[in-house]
Design a protein around this motif. Sequence first.
Motif, PDB file in Angstrom:
ATOM      1  N   PRO A 294       0.823  -1.212   0.000  1.00 45.22           N
ATOM      2  CA  PRO A 294       0.000   0.000   0.000  1.00 45.22           C
ATOM      3  C   PRO A 294       0.857   1.262   0.000  1.00 45.22           C
ATOM      4  CG  PRO A 294       0.071  -0.984   2.187  1.00 45.22           C
ATOM      5  CD  PRO A 294       0.750  -1.951   1.270  1.00 45.22           C
ATOM      6  N   THR A 295       0.320   2.316  -0.587  1.00 48.11           N
ATOM      7  CA  THR A 295       1.038   3.592  -0.664  1.00 48.11           C
ATOM      8  C   THR A 295       0.556   4.588   0.381  1.00 48.11           C
ATOM      9  OG1 THR A 295      -0.561   4.358  -2.334  1.00 48.11           O
ATOM     10  CG2 THR A 295       1.462   3.308  -3.124  1.00 48.11           C
ATOM     11  N   ARG A 296      -0.699   4.447   0.816  1.00 46.04           N
ATOM     12  CA  ARG A 296      -1.236   5.437   1.760  1.00 46.04           C
ATOM     13  C   ARG A 296      -0.860   5.106   3.204  1.00 46.04           C
ATOM     14  NH1 ARG A 296      -7.438   6.618   0.202  1.00 46.04           N
ATOM     15  NH2 ARG A 296      -7.618   4.361   0.567  1.00 46.04           N
ATOM     16  N   VAL A 297      -0.887   3.844   3.562  1.00 44.88           N
ATOM     17  CA  VAL A 297      -0.515   3.421   4.916  1.00 44.88           C
ATOM     18  C   VAL A 297       0.773   2.610   4.818  1.00 44.88           C
ATOM     19  CG1 VAL A 297      -1.217   2.134   6.960  1.00 44.88           C
ATOM     20  CG2 VAL A 297      -2.922   3.377   5.644  1.00 44.88           C
ATOM     21  N   SER A 298       1.798   3.056   5.510  1.00 43.99           N
ATOM     22  CA  SER A 298       3.105   2.404   5.427  1.00 43.99           C
ATOM     23  C   SER A 298       3.216   1.284   6.453  1.00 43.99           C
ATOM     24  CB  SER A 298       4.212   3.429   5.660  1.00 43.99           C
ATOM     25  OG  SER A 298       4.150   3.947   6.980  1.00 43.99           O
ATOM     26  N   LEU A 299       4.231   0.434   6.273  1.00 44.88           N
ATOM     27  CA  LEU A 299       4.508  -0.613   7.242  1.00 44.88           C
ATOM     28  C   LEU A 299       4.847  -0.008   8.600  1.00 44.88           C
ATOM     29  CD1 LEU A 299       5.039  -3.558   8.050  1.00 44.88           C
ATOM     30  CD2 LEU A 299       7.353  -3.311   7.149  1.00 44.88           C
ATOM     31  N   SER A 300       5.592   1.082   8.563  1.00 43.32           N
ATOM     32  CA  SER A 300       5.927   1.766   9.814  1.00 43.32           C
ATOM     33  C   SER A 300       4.672   2.250  10.536  1.00 43.32           C
ATOM     34  CB  SER A 300       6.866   2.944   9.524  1.00 43.32           C
ATOM     35  OG  SER A 300       7.122   3.690  10.694  1.00 43.32           O
ATOM     36  N   GLY A 301       3.694   2.740   9.766  1.00 47.57           N
ATOM     37  CA  GLY A 301       2.443   3.191  10.367  1.00 47.57           C
ATOM     38  C   GLY A 301       1.688   2.059  11.025  1.00 47.57           C
ATOM     39  N   VAL A 302       1.700   0.867  10.381  1.00 44.08           N
ATOM     40  CA  VAL A 302       1.030  -0.300  10.959  1.00 44.08           C
ATOM     41  C   VAL A 302       1.740  -0.732  12.231  1.00 44.08           C
ATOM     42  CG1 VAL A 302       0.412  -2.710  10.575  1.00 44.08           C
ATOM     43  CG2 VAL A 302       0.108  -1.049   8.735  1.00 44.08           C
ATOM     44  N   LEU A 303       3.083  -0.743  12.207  1.00 46.89           N
ATOM     45  CA  LEU A 303       3.853  -1.143  13.387  1.00 46.89           C
ATOM     46  C   LEU A 303       3.601  -0.207  14.561  1.00 46.89           C
ATOM     47  CD1 LEU A 303       7.266  -2.116  11.724  1.00 46.89           C
ATOM     48  CD2 LEU A 303       5.469  -3.641  12.534  1.00 46.89           C
ATOM     49  N   ASN A 304       3.566   1.103  14.294  1.00 44.39           N
ATOM     50  CA  ASN A 304       3.292   2.062  15.365  1.00 44.39           C
ATOM     51  C   ASN A 304       1.870   1.941  15.886  1.00 44.39           C
ATOM     52  OD1 ASN A 304       5.862   3.228  15.354  1.00 44.39           O
ATOM     53  ND2 ASN A 304       5.331   4.619  13.689  1.00 44.39           N
ATOM     54  N   PHE A 305       0.946   1.589  15.001  1.00 40.61           N
ATOM     55  CA  PHE A 305      -0.432   1.365  15.438  1.00 40.61           C
ATOM     56  C   PHE A 305      -0.505   0.174  16.385  1.00 40.61           C
ATOM     57  CE2 PHE A 305      -4.390  -0.989  14.929  1.00 40.61           C
ATOM     58  CZ  PHE A 305      -5.341  -0.011  15.150  1.00 40.61           C
ATOM     59  N   MET A 306       0.278  -0.864  16.103  1.00 40.47           N
ATOM     60  CA  MET A 306       0.216  -2.075  16.903  1.00 40.47           C
ATOM     61  C   MET A 306       0.908  -1.919  18.250  1.00 40.47           C
ATOM     62  SD  MET A 306       1.003  -4.880  13.882  1.00 40.47           S
ATOM     63  CE  MET A 306       0.706  -6.313  14.911  1.00 40.47           C
ATOM     64  N   ASP A 307       2.009  -1.166  18.280  1.00 39.84           N
ATOM     65  CA  ASP A 307       2.779  -1.107  19.523  1.00 39.84           C
ATOM     66  C   ASP A 307       3.610   0.169  19.590  1.00 39.84           C
ATOM     67  OD1 ASP A 307       3.714  -2.056  21.989  1.00 39.84           O
ATOM     68  OD2 ASP A 307       5.510  -2.877  21.061  1.00 39.84           O
ATOM     69  N   GLY A 308       3.002   1.322  19.336  1.00 39.04           N
ATOM     70  CA  GLY A 308       3.710   2.588  19.439  1.00 39.04           C
ATOM     71  C   GLY A 308       3.361   3.308  20.722  1.00 39.04           C
ATOM     72  N   VAL A 309       3.864   4.534  20.835  1.00 40.19           N
ATOM     73  CA  VAL A 309       3.594   5.345  22.030  1.00 40.19           C
ATOM     74  C   VAL A 309       2.103   5.628  22.144  1.00 40.19           C
ATOM     75  CG1 VAL A 309       4.030   7.565  23.134  1.00 40.19           C
ATOM     76  CG2 VAL A 309       5.890   6.370  21.974  1.00 40.19           C
ATOM     77  N   LEU A 310       1.448   5.927  21.012  1.00 35.97           N
ATOM     78  CA  LEU A 310       0.011   6.207  21.033  1.00 35.97           C
ATOM     79  C   LEU A 310      -0.767   4.988  21.502  1.00 35.97           C
ATOM     80  CD1 LEU A 310      -2.240   8.236  20.313  1.00 35.97           C
ATOM     81  CD2 LEU A 310      -2.313   7.190  18.050  1.00 35.97           C
ATOM     82  N   ASN A 311      -0.354   3.809  21.035  1.00 34.24           N
ATOM     83  CA  ASN A 311      -1.020   2.578  21.449  1.00 34.24           C
ATOM     84  C   ASN A 311      -0.898   2.379  22.951  1.00 34.24           C
ATOM     85  OD1 ASN A 311      -1.064  -0.482  22.003  1.00 34.24           O
ATOM     86  ND2 ASN A 311      -1.859  -0.373  19.912  1.00 34.24           N
ATOM     87  N   ALA A 312       0.287   2.663  23.502  1.00 37.82           N
ATOM     88  CA  ALA A 312       0.502   2.489  24.939  1.00 37.82           C
ATOM     89  C   ALA A 312      -0.318   3.474  25.762  1.00 37.82           C
ATOM     90  CB  ALA A 312       1.990   2.651  25.252  1.00 37.82           C
TER      91      ALA A 312
END
Length: 488
Positions: A294-312
């Motif tokens: 995908p071009t709109r949502v990056s792998l980094s965006g998915v990783l941060n969604f799963m376990d980033g600061v916002l997720n915590a």
Amino acid sequence: MKILYATILLFSVILSLLFLLRVLLFKTGLIYITKKGWRSIQDCFHVYQFFKVPEFDESMQENHLYRKVSIYLSSLASIEDSDFTNLFTGKKTHDIVLHLDPNQVIDDYFLGARVSWINEVKNDANCCRTFVLKIRRADKRRILRPYLQHIHITSDELEQKKKDVKLHINIDTHEHNRLWRSVPFKHPSTFDTIAMESDLKNKLRSDLESFLKAEQYYHRLGRAWKRSYLLYGPSGTGKSSFVAAMANFLGYDVYDIDLSRVLDDSDLKTLLLQTTSKSVVLIEDLDRFLMDKPTRVSLSGVLNFMDGVLNACCADERIMVYTMNGKDHVDPAILRPGRIDVHIHFPLCDFSSFKTLANNYLGVKDHKLFPQVEEFFQTGASLSPAEIGELMIANRNSPGRALRSVITALQTDGDGRGSLNIRKQLDDSSSRKSTGDSGEHSGIFSREGVNAMKDIRKLYGLLRLKSSKKSESFDRTPDRKDGQSTGL
């Protein structure tokens, strides 16, 4: 005597005038105009203070007080006195639920003081909805905090009585700063109905029960109070039904994120911000989405969604669920502990799962055809639970015919992926409904019959190979294997 008559006449005239005044006030609506006029006169001699309760806070998270106030105001009898009130059907067929219309006022009384609520909706770029509390300054110190506590307690009681699990889906248009649209979640799946090994089912139920009681434990560890599950396996093996069973078991709302509708990484974070506690956050077919690059949502965006600061910070009391058809070609960073806590494999149907399906779909716990079905499973034949379920639904009025259809499907489709053969079985079974269960033995095939069927299929394959060589110049597209499923 004249004085007595005059007194009686005067008394009668006064009563008549009072009666006419009453009729004039109550029948024509002048009583409401009089009340409003008197209230306006009173307002001139009092100083009021206003308190706003917006739908979202500054970080665009849902303001839980707004929801509680909305529930509380809908329960007040005075909402019927509002000039404009919205009517909705409730859970039950004959229930009517009232909601305040935009920019309308409703009065409430608490500890002898009158307060007013205004449902304010601004038609600006943000389109923010706000409840405004109007209270006399002289009453503020005496009733404000007790009144807000009263709203909390009352709304919690009402919400507990009318608990309604909802399914939320993300939408393309961000209307009123809302990224979600919700519908009642009425999926009937439970842990009792899903086809899964009993030991695994009990372990997962215990894991969820332990999660519900572990708030202090997670906070003591300095971790967000969340649990992440990966469900992987072929299509039709019950992953979505298991998610529904989890939601029904926990009583949690489901937030189903369609990544194809997410604008960018920031939009994905905002979706997480607008989820509520006590919810299941679901992303289905994550492996396919990532394989499409995908071009709109990056792998980094998915990783941060799963376990980033916002997720915590914003994922407390949430269950995160991701589904995949397989995890062999997925970036290991997605599967590492912390992002995925529990991996659950959903295989094709085995005999144990088949018995659960037979009990659920047909009400049959044992049958004389079960040994025949078990023998086919032991030889390596298999179907998905969805495929077996469709055969049982089509023949639900005759358990014997349903089991024979499953045996025939297993016999002609050993790899479990032949939806074409199952569709043929459905057509054949519908044409045989009038025959009943007589001659049940005619649908049972021995192992020698299976070998004969395989020989016929090999011969048929050779004939197809020869014919395909002759027509190769006309059609360069390779044929699909016989019985291979073309869909999910």
